[in-house]
Each structure stands twice: as C-alpha cells, then as structure tokens.
Design a protein around this motif. Structure first.
Motif, PDB file in Angstrom:
ATOM      1  N   ASN A  21      30.849  78.655  51.687  1.00 26.26           N
ATOM      2  CA  ASN A  21      30.073  79.792  52.151  1.00 26.26           C
ATOM      3  C   ASN A  21      28.619  79.619  51.704  1.00 26.26           C
ATOM      4  N   SER A  34      34.746  90.308  58.135  1.00 29.45           N
ATOM      5  CA  SER A  34      35.630  89.585  57.221  1.00 29.45           C
ATOM      6  C   SER A  34      35.603  88.094  57.526  1.00 29.45           C
ATOM      7  N   TYR A  35      35.971  87.307  56.513  1.00 27.50           N
ATOM      8  CA  TYR A  35      35.952  85.846  56.666  1.00 27.50           C
ATOM      9  C   TYR A  35      36.920  85.359  57.736  1.00 27.50           C
ATOM     10  N   GLY A  91      28.383  89.296  51.920  1.00 24.75           N
ATOM     11  CA  GLY A  91      29.334  88.772  50.947  1.00 24.75           C
ATOM     12  C   GLY A  91      29.499  89.672  49.747  1.00 24.75           C
ATOM     13  N   SER A  92      30.441  89.312  48.898  1.00 21.83           N
ATOM     14  CA  SER A  92      30.779  90.140  47.737  1.00 21.83           C
ATOM     15  C   SER A  92      29.708  90.117  46.664  1.00 21.83           C
ATOM     16  N   THR A  95      35.519  91.075  51.421  1.00 16.85           N
ATOM     17  CA  THR A  95      35.508  89.629  51.204  1.00 16.85           C
ATOM     18  C   THR A  95      36.066  89.200  49.856  1.00 16.85           C
TER      19      THR A  95
END
Lengths: 269, 269, 269
Positions: free
Chosen positions: A181, A217-218, A231-232, B123
């Motif tokens: 990522n 979502s991924y 992202g997180s 995520t």
C-alpha cells in the motif's frame, strides 16, 4: 510497561541486549516490541511509527524510541513526558509527531550518568543509555532525577502537501507498507471534498499511474487495479486488492504525488 | 494469555497498534507473538500457521488470527471456542484447519460493536475489532456477550494429494520454510508404506529433481543432495543437509509433486 | 525468565510452537525473544549472538539457544549452568563463546526423556526437547534431574586474527550487521596501539577498499566514506555514516581483512 521501537532490525543481537539491560534493572518490567524494522537511520520513519502507536497503550507506558544515526555525537538523550506517556529517545526529532499530537509536554535532557551502563560505548546508546534509563523509569525513579528541562529540543514538521491552486495539490509518498500500500501525506484536512460521502471526480497521479477511483475498503477492486482509499493511518493511500500498489505504480517512499479535483479541495488550513 | 498471528509483517506499526489496544483494555494481558510474517493475503498460509501452533498453548489461551484480505467488506468477524482454546479471526476460512482438528467447536458472529474501537476503520479491523475483542475476552467477558452462534461460517479443506493409481500420488508444495525445506501436502495417511521402518523404493518428483532417498534426520545427506523426510508438521518434506532444497529443486509454494512407489501406497482413506 | 535465540526465522510457525510448549509447562514463564534470525545452520553466528547478550540479563535467566543443523543425529542436548545463567542448547559448539567468557561452568547431557514432548520428532528438538526442558527448568526442577555432567562437550575457538609480523595482522569479517557495518574479528587485544587515545597511521584493507581513518562515532564521516571504529561488540568495525559499509567495500562475512600499522601492534597475547 516498556515498549521498544528501533531501527536495529531483527537479524542482530542489538534488541536482545537492550531487553537484557532493561530486565536487569527491573526484572518485573513488561517489554512490548512495537517495531524494530524502522528504516535504518530514517528518523521520519521512526517518528511515524511511534506516532501511530503510542496513544493506543495504557497510561504511564514508557516508550523507548531509538533511531539514532547521531549516536556518539553531541546529540542529547531525552526524557519526554506527555499527559499520559513517557518517552526516552535521542534528540533528533524522532518524537516530532508526538510533540505535534500532544498539548502538554515536558522535555528533559538526560544527564545523570549514574543511570547509564558504564563505560558508555560511543556506538550503542540504545543499550548503554536508553534501555538502562527506561529500566529505572519503570522502577518508579522520578523523571526529575534524570536531568533538567530544556526547550530547544529538535523538532521537524512532517512533510505537508502543497496546494498548487484551489483544485490541485502536490504531495509525496510517506511510506510503502508490507502489503505494498502506497501511503501519501495527504489527509482529509488537505482535501476534505475528496473524503466526503461521495467523492467528486478526481485524478491522483502517483508514479506511472493515474488513479481515478475512491474505495472504502481494500477488497473492492479488480485484480491489479489501483484505487485510492483513506487508510488507517489517516492518510490517503493507493492500494490494489490482494496485490501491491507500489509494484503496480512503480512508486516508493519519496515519489511525488499530484491530486487534481473537479471542485475546490476544501482544505482545512 | 493472548497470541497474535497476522500477515502484518514486522516493518510497520500495525502489530504495535494491536498490542497497544489489547493492553489498554487489559494491562495484565500477556501477549505472545506467534508469527506476523504470514504471506500477505494468504489465508491458507495463515491457516497452516495457527493449526501448527495453537494446541501447544495452555488451555484458555486466546488466539488472535488476522489474515484479512476482505477487511471492510461484509465478511464477518468471528469468535470461536473449542474445548480448550478461544479464537478471534475474520470469517474467511483462516481457522479451517482448527475446525478440522477439533471435535467440539462453537462459532459466533461478533456483533456487539460497543467492544470495538470507535470509529471502526474500514481498513484495520486487526486493531479496531479483533485486538479490542481479545482484550475484553482476556478480562473474562463471556463469549456469549459478543454475538450469536452461527453455522454457515466459511471453511475450506486444505489441498489433499490425489491417488492416480494404487502406486502413484499427485500432491503439491504447501510451503517453503526459512531453511528452504520444501513441505508437500503428503502425509503418512496418504502413503503409509513410505513411512514404515524401511521405506520401499520410491521416486518423488518435485520441480527439477527426482528424489529417491528417505532420511530420518536433516543431517543425513551429502552436500547439495535432496532427500525426503517426514517433517515436524506431519508432512513429507524434501530437504538438503545444511542447504536449501527449494533452491536445489527450483520448487516453491504451489509446485506440483509426484510420488511413485514400487508397492501399494497404503492410503488410510 | 526464558530467552529464545534460534535460526528458525520469523516466517514460519516454529518459534510460536516453542513458545506454546514452554508456556504449557509453565504458564508463568516470561518469554523474551533475543533473536530468531541467526543465519541458517550457522553455529558461529548463533554463538556470537548469545555471547553478546546473555550477560545483560538478570541472574537465573534460562537461555534457550537452538541453532541445530545436527538435529535428529547423535549430537547431544545440553544443559549448561554458569555462575549466574542457565542454558539449553545442542552440543555443537553454539555455546563456545559462553564457555570462553565464563570461569565456572557445568555441562550436562540431557537424557531424562520424560521431560521431552513425546513422541520426539527427529526434526524439531527446539520444540520437543529444548523448549520443554526450559519450561521445567523455569518451574524450578533441579538441573541434576535432567542428566549427568560431561566434559567432552563440543567447543570451538572463534576465528582469531593472525599477526603476520609485529606491524601486520590478518583477520576476517565475522558478520555484517543490519546497518551494513562490517564487523571484523580484530579486538583491542590484538592491536592495542590502534585503539589508544590517538590512533597511529594505519591501513585497513577490506574487500575493495583501504581504510585509513579511525573514528569514535558512526556520525563522524563524509557520505560514502568508510572509516574504522571500535564497535559495541568489542571488535574493530568498518562503517559509513548513514550508509552501508558492506556495500561500499563489497565485503561480507568471511571476507579477509589486513591491518598494517606504522608502529608495533601492541598485541596482548
């Protein structure tokens, strides 16, 4: 509780020696490895790693952060306390993102050499200074005993994206994670419009690709298709479903990123 | 006691964040890293890793298993209890080999969102869902509080070798370990004759090589000579004394394997 | 307290299985990972790793050291006690540098098979023998219960540099660490003159380079310039400020090293 974040890697004895030193001072200390694979000498990578994790730990956790290319030079060893956490680290900016996140901080220059492992080597303060000090902190030695407060500690700002005009932003890749990522430095503060319930048409240029789809979502994506996602870590990422976006895009840390929206970015700044 | 098995790797902050979340819920939790280097997105590799380890742990150990390519989609978070162990994992089959090994299992769909870290990201459920739930479980919260039992959970069978005729078997390489040992999916159940006190003449074809010698230990072999051996995972392996069989054979995960015996295989099935 | 040092790597389930076995015997055991990335089958690398760390740990720590290319052969499992520490390891010399460092040691051949995990595999004594024995030791089982003392255990000398004449020394690269620092086997005992307050003119030939400058810290050096330094392991190293000396020098483990001083070496031997 004592956490460890270093760039010492897992192939050598360095981390083991640090653990031994802490446990010799305080056999009751509970050690938690956060990450030892910070990129060698990369203070920003270390800063991101600790900033993404420390606040999840309980109050009074002691965080040892050793990314220390200046070991043996005049750079100072620091003891930093925030409202809930305690840090020991070299004074090279590796705690910059902690300083940014916290409102009340106290920074001390560790000078009380009787807490060090003697003789102190010029090459491994992780073992001889930081681990030993953490051991004593975990036994309850007061922070004031280690040295005086200072104000001129080193801090840097993480690289922020630049608005080229009200619809264009230029950023950079902060890191590529284990999955491939591609994490940029663009946050919802820089382009609020992009992260609304319905993203407006946009182009995100990273490396060899142009990304035009936002995903939540991924797992929403065709094989090999790069898409953007919040992202997180709180940054805009480019990902590929079950694949490496970094490979698909030929992107790596430091790669430039361009974002163009069809409407105003909606920057918070 | 809480064990962690993930594909998050050791180069990022992900594992550290999970540990922080668990310890914030329960500072007394004892964390044990099983493995964080499951191959990215590889649910079978995760299934093998947890199935090879969990039963060595004491009763009531909580095992957090996060190999989760479907994070953020509709796939459910699960809480699974067996006679002696507790698991939290995504419902993607990563516990399939646990289900296979255990006779009494109860599988619950975790729905009680007040045990999650809010707001739950799309995520990183390892941090926001699985770690947090494990923290509460380790504090003794009853499993029934997390959600209802279900029966339609995802499970898959590990790839089994196929008997071509009574003397021939076709299998596959399940994994290559750190030493380069090539682990096939062939077990004593599939070819009992091969694993008797005296192995009958056989040919094992893997990658570029034909292996005809069975060994009892890794150290019985000429340099560079590949041989067959019953490995500690319970599978037939190909190894090289102080060397990498994978390199010698040009074999990797997924490589086809053929076994021919001079007598009947003696399959248990 | 039980430490773990192995060549099992972090990509497989091996280390997790060992931890489970120890904790099943003694759920109160406190596990500390020293290093699992010892080079595969490399007993000297394992010997260096444990010798550089064990003495930093508190008294009565149990150190499990498994670098075991002879697993399943006749090589014996050992239980070694020194004045302050306890070791379990295969009898292949992996504790040689511990023997060298300690004055009082007792070495036992572990023969009491009822402490093993039955049936003992021929391929994974880390799990079936060493971890289990460590578990019982951590519960306080007396060392005499595991087997008889022996004297003919395997030990080797670490490779020492050779004096060619009173101003020249030939050594070898012992290892390259994560940062690319090139660790030679030359110590202050071999060339005291070099490590005095003012190093005399010297030439250190390693791989493709000739190093003529001594530094006190890793941070004193121009980008890309290799220099010599006394490292934290007690050996002469070649390093590059924020770079990999191994890359600059094209050096690796086993590379020959030549040292020429303009004055007598001042060897201690």
């Amino acid at each position: 509780m004592v956490t460890l974040t270093t760039d010492f890697g897992l192939h050598d004895h360095y981390v083991g020696a640090m653990k031994g030193v802490i446990l010799s001072v305080n056999p009751e200390a509970r050690l938690v490895d956060i990450c030892h694979s910070v990129q060698s000498f990369d203070v920003l990578d270390g800063a991101l790693t600790i900033a993404q994790t420390y606040h999840y730990f309980p109050s009074d956790t002691i965080h040892v952060v050793v990314v220390d290319p200046g070991v043996g030079s005049e750079r100072r060893p620091l003891l930093v306390t925030t409202e809930k956490h305690i840090f020991v680290a070299p004074d090279n900016g590796v705690l910059s993102l902690v300083y940014e996140r916290e409102t009340r901080i106290s920074v001390r220059h560790i000078t009380s050499a009787h807490y060090f492992l003697q003789p102190v080597s010029a090459t491994f303060h992780g073992r001889d200074v930081f681990a030993r000090v953490a051991g004593y902190l975990s036994k309850g030695v007061e922070v004031a005993k280690f040295g005086e407060e200072i104000n001129d500690y080193v801090r840097f700002a993480a690289p922020k994206p630049k608005a080229i005009n009200e619809r264009m932003l230029r950023g950079v890749v902060l890191k590529v994670d284990k999955f491939g990522n591609v994490v940029t430095n663009i946050t919802p503060n820089d382009a609020a419009a992009l992260f609304g319930p319905q993203a407006p048409p946009f182009k995100l240029m990273v490396g060899s690709a142009e990304v035009t789809r936002m995903s939540r979502s991924y797992s929403e994506g065709a094989p090999g298709e790069p898409f953007a996602i919040l992202g997180s870590m709180g940054f805009l990422e480019v990902a590929v479903n079950r694949g490496s976006a970094a490979q698909v895009l030929s992107a790596k840390k430091g790669t430039e990123v361009g974002l163009i929206l069809e409407q105003a970015l909606g920057t918070a700044g």
